[in-house]
Scaffold this motif. Sequence first.
Motif, PDB file in Angstrom:
ATOM      1  N   GLY A  24       0.822  -1.198   0.000  1.00 12.38           N
ATOM      2  CA  GLY A  24       0.000   0.000   0.000  1.00 12.38           C
ATOM      3  C   GLY A  24       0.858   1.250   0.000  1.00 12.38           C
ATOM      4  O   GLY A  24       1.963   1.257   0.558  1.00 12.38           O
ATOM      5  N   VAL A  25       0.349   2.293  -0.624  1.00  7.19           N
ATOM      6  CA  VAL A  25       1.064   3.565  -0.738  1.00  7.19           C
ATOM      7  C   VAL A  25       0.190   4.661  -0.121  1.00  7.19           C
ATOM      8  O   VAL A  25      -0.995   4.766  -0.456  1.00  7.19           O
ATOM      9  CB  VAL A  25       1.390   3.882  -2.210  1.00  7.19           C
ATOM     10  CG1 VAL A  25       2.112   5.205  -2.338  1.00  7.19           C
ATOM     11  CG2 VAL A  25       2.216   2.755  -2.829  1.00  7.19           C
ATOM     12  N   GLU A  26       0.790   5.469   0.759  1.00 11.72           N
ATOM     13  CA  GLU A  26       0.104   6.545   1.467  1.00 11.72           C
ATOM     14  C   GLU A  26      -1.119   6.001   2.196  1.00 11.72           C
ATOM     15  O   GLU A  26      -0.994   5.109   3.021  1.00 11.72           O
ATOM     16  CB  GLU A  26      -0.249   7.703   0.527  1.00 11.72           C
ATOM     17  CG  GLU A  26       0.951   8.481   0.051  1.00 11.72           C
ATOM     18  CD  GLU A  26       0.548   9.702  -0.741  1.00 11.72           C
ATOM     19  OE1 GLU A  26       0.178  10.709  -0.106  1.00 11.72           O
ATOM     20  OE2 GLU A  26       0.620   9.654  -1.980  1.00 11.72           O
ATOM     21  N   LEU A  27      -2.316   6.514   1.899  1.00  5.99           N
ATOM     22  CA  LEU A  27      -3.521   6.017   2.549  1.00  5.99           C
ATOM     23  C   LEU A  27      -3.642   4.506   2.349  1.00  5.99           C
ATOM     24  O   LEU A  27      -4.058   3.777   3.256  1.00  5.99           O
ATOM     25  CB  LEU A  27      -4.763   6.733   2.006  1.00  5.99           C
ATOM     26  CG  LEU A  27      -6.117   6.234   2.501  1.00  5.99           C
ATOM     27  CD1 LEU A  27      -6.227   6.328   4.016  1.00  5.99           C
ATOM     28  CD2 LEU A  27      -7.241   7.002   1.812  1.00  5.99           C
ATOM     29  N   ILE A  33      -2.364  -2.305   6.293  1.00  5.04           N
ATOM     30  CA  ILE A  33      -2.028  -2.879   7.602  1.00  5.04           C
ATOM     31  C   ILE A  33      -3.285  -3.106   8.434  1.00  5.04           C
ATOM     32  O   ILE A  33      -3.396  -4.107   9.141  1.00  5.04           O
ATOM     33  CB  ILE A  33      -0.972  -2.026   8.362  1.00  5.04           C
ATOM     34  CG1 ILE A  33      -0.383  -2.808   9.530  1.00  5.04           C
ATOM     35  CG2 ILE A  33      -1.524  -0.692   8.804  1.00  5.04           C
ATOM     36  CD1 ILE A  33       0.476  -3.979   9.135  1.00  5.04           C
ATOM     37  N   ASN A  34      -4.257  -2.218   8.325  1.00  6.66           N
ATOM     38  CA  ASN A  34      -5.497  -2.394   9.082  1.00  6.66           C
ATOM     39  C   ASN A  34      -6.320  -3.566   8.559  1.00  6.66           C
ATOM     40  O   ASN A  34      -6.965  -4.263   9.344  1.00  6.66           O
ATOM     41  CB  ASN A  34      -6.316  -1.100   9.085  1.00  6.66           C
ATOM     42  CG  ASN A  34      -5.848  -0.155  10.158  1.00  6.66           C
ATOM     43  OD1 ASN A  34      -6.227  -0.286  11.316  1.00  6.66           O
ATOM     44  ND2 ASN A  34      -4.986   0.784   9.795  1.00  6.66           N
ATOM     45  N   ALA A  35      -6.312  -3.796   7.271  1.00  9.02           N
ATOM     46  CA  ALA A  35      -7.038  -4.928   6.704  1.00  9.02           C
ATOM     47  C   ALA A  35      -6.346  -6.249   7.029  1.00  9.02           C
ATOM     48  O   ALA A  35      -6.995  -7.290   7.133  1.00  9.02           O
ATOM     49  CB  ALA A  35      -7.173  -4.770   5.196  1.00  9.02           C
ATOM     50  N   VAL A  46       3.725  -4.292   2.845  1.00  7.73           N
ATOM     51  CA  VAL A  46       4.670  -3.228   2.516  1.00  7.73           C
ATOM     52  C   VAL A  46       3.911  -1.915   2.629  1.00  7.73           C
ATOM     53  O   VAL A  46       2.864  -1.744   2.011  1.00  7.73           O
ATOM     54  CB  VAL A  46       5.242  -3.388   1.091  1.00  7.73           C
ATOM     55  CG1 VAL A  46       6.136  -2.208   0.735  1.00  7.73           C
ATOM     56  CG2 VAL A  46       5.994  -4.704   0.961  1.00  7.73           C
ATOM     57  N   MET A  47       4.462  -1.000   3.430  1.00 12.47           N
ATOM     58  CA  MET A  47       3.864   0.318   3.621  1.00 12.47           C
ATOM     59  C   MET A  47       4.810   1.363   3.040  1.00 12.47           C
ATOM     60  O   MET A  47       5.902   1.558   3.558  1.00 12.47           O
ATOM     61  CB  MET A  47       3.630   0.586   5.108  1.00 12.47           C
ATOM     62  CG  MET A  47       2.731  -0.436   5.796  1.00 12.47           C
ATOM     63  SD  MET A  47       2.589  -0.134   7.572  1.00 12.47           S
ATOM     64  CE  MET A  47       1.460   1.255   7.575  1.00 12.47           C
ATOM     65  N   ARG A  65      -0.511  -5.126  16.313  1.00 16.01           N
ATOM     66  CA  ARG A  65      -1.363  -6.310  16.217  1.00 16.01           C
ATOM     67  C   ARG A  65      -0.998  -7.214  15.042  1.00 16.01           C
ATOM     68  O   ARG A  65      -1.422  -8.373  15.001  1.00 16.01           O
ATOM     69  CB  ARG A  65      -2.828  -5.886  16.114  1.00 16.01           C
ATOM     70  CG  ARG A  65      -3.335  -5.269  17.415  1.00 16.01           C
ATOM     71  CD  ARG A  65      -4.773  -4.828  17.325  1.00 16.01           C
ATOM     72  NE  ARG A  65      -5.631  -5.929  16.915  1.00 16.01           N
ATOM     73  CZ  ARG A  65      -6.804  -5.761  16.319  1.00 16.01           C
ATOM     74  NH1 ARG A  65      -7.254  -4.554  16.041  1.00 16.01           N
ATOM     75  NH2 ARG A  65      -7.530  -6.802  15.970  1.00 16.01           N
ATOM     76  N   PHE A  66      -0.229  -6.718  14.101  1.00 10.93           N
ATOM     77  CA  PHE A  66       0.189  -7.523  12.946  1.00 10.93           C
ATOM     78  C   PHE A  66       1.084  -8.681  13.391  1.00 10.93           C
ATOM     79  O   PHE A  66       1.239  -9.671  12.692  1.00 10.93           O
ATOM     80  CB  PHE A  66       0.884  -6.628  11.916  1.00 10.93           C
ATOM     81  CG  PHE A  66       1.090  -7.253  10.575  1.00 10.93           C
ATOM     82  CD1 PHE A  66       0.029  -7.763   9.849  1.00 10.93           C
ATOM     83  CD2 PHE A  66       2.352  -7.321  10.031  1.00 10.93           C
ATOM     84  CE1 PHE A  66       0.222  -8.339   8.598  1.00 10.93           C
ATOM     85  CE2 PHE A  66       2.564  -7.891   8.777  1.00 10.93           C
ATOM     86  CZ  PHE A  66       1.492  -8.400   8.065  1.00 10.93           C
TER      87      PHE A  66
END
Length: 161
Positions: A24-27, A33-35, A46-47, A65-66
């Motif tokens: 994921g990129v930006e938002l 990570i939340n999903a 990857v963030m 929590r990950f």
Amino acid sequence: MVSDVKAAVERLRREQVGEIAIVGVELGANLAINAAIDEPRVVSVVMVSPGLDYQGVITTDAVKRFGSRSLLVVAAADDAYSARSAGILNDAATGVHEFRLLETGGRGMKLVGSEPALEGWLAGWVSTHWSAPATAPAATAVAPTTVGGAPLETSAPTTGP
């Protein structure tokens, strides 16, 4: 928004995809990570240019929590908010994780597009972190990296305290 990413993961699950990596990129990094936190099939995230809070999507607790799964956090120093956020998220991670801080490149897709080697390096990282960890958190790495036109090099995670 997180529900959209969860729906995509659920679709992959219905298609009988075993292990999943999300980039994921930006938002999108915050959403990824939340999903992923409640979906054990997501074995790595990857963030790129994450934030602690983009549009109300908060990341610090989600990173904790990950758990023991693999996490890569990438930002550029000339994007102060993402760079600061990435460092805090890296410190919050409990499993195998890496932090890459590039000197320049800006935020989000501008960062990805600014360094020709970055996209391939990210794909390589995902391919080496594709399976679920065999044990509890075994390694941590904080490895700020500058590119300056030179190809990115991967570094193996090191064992943290």
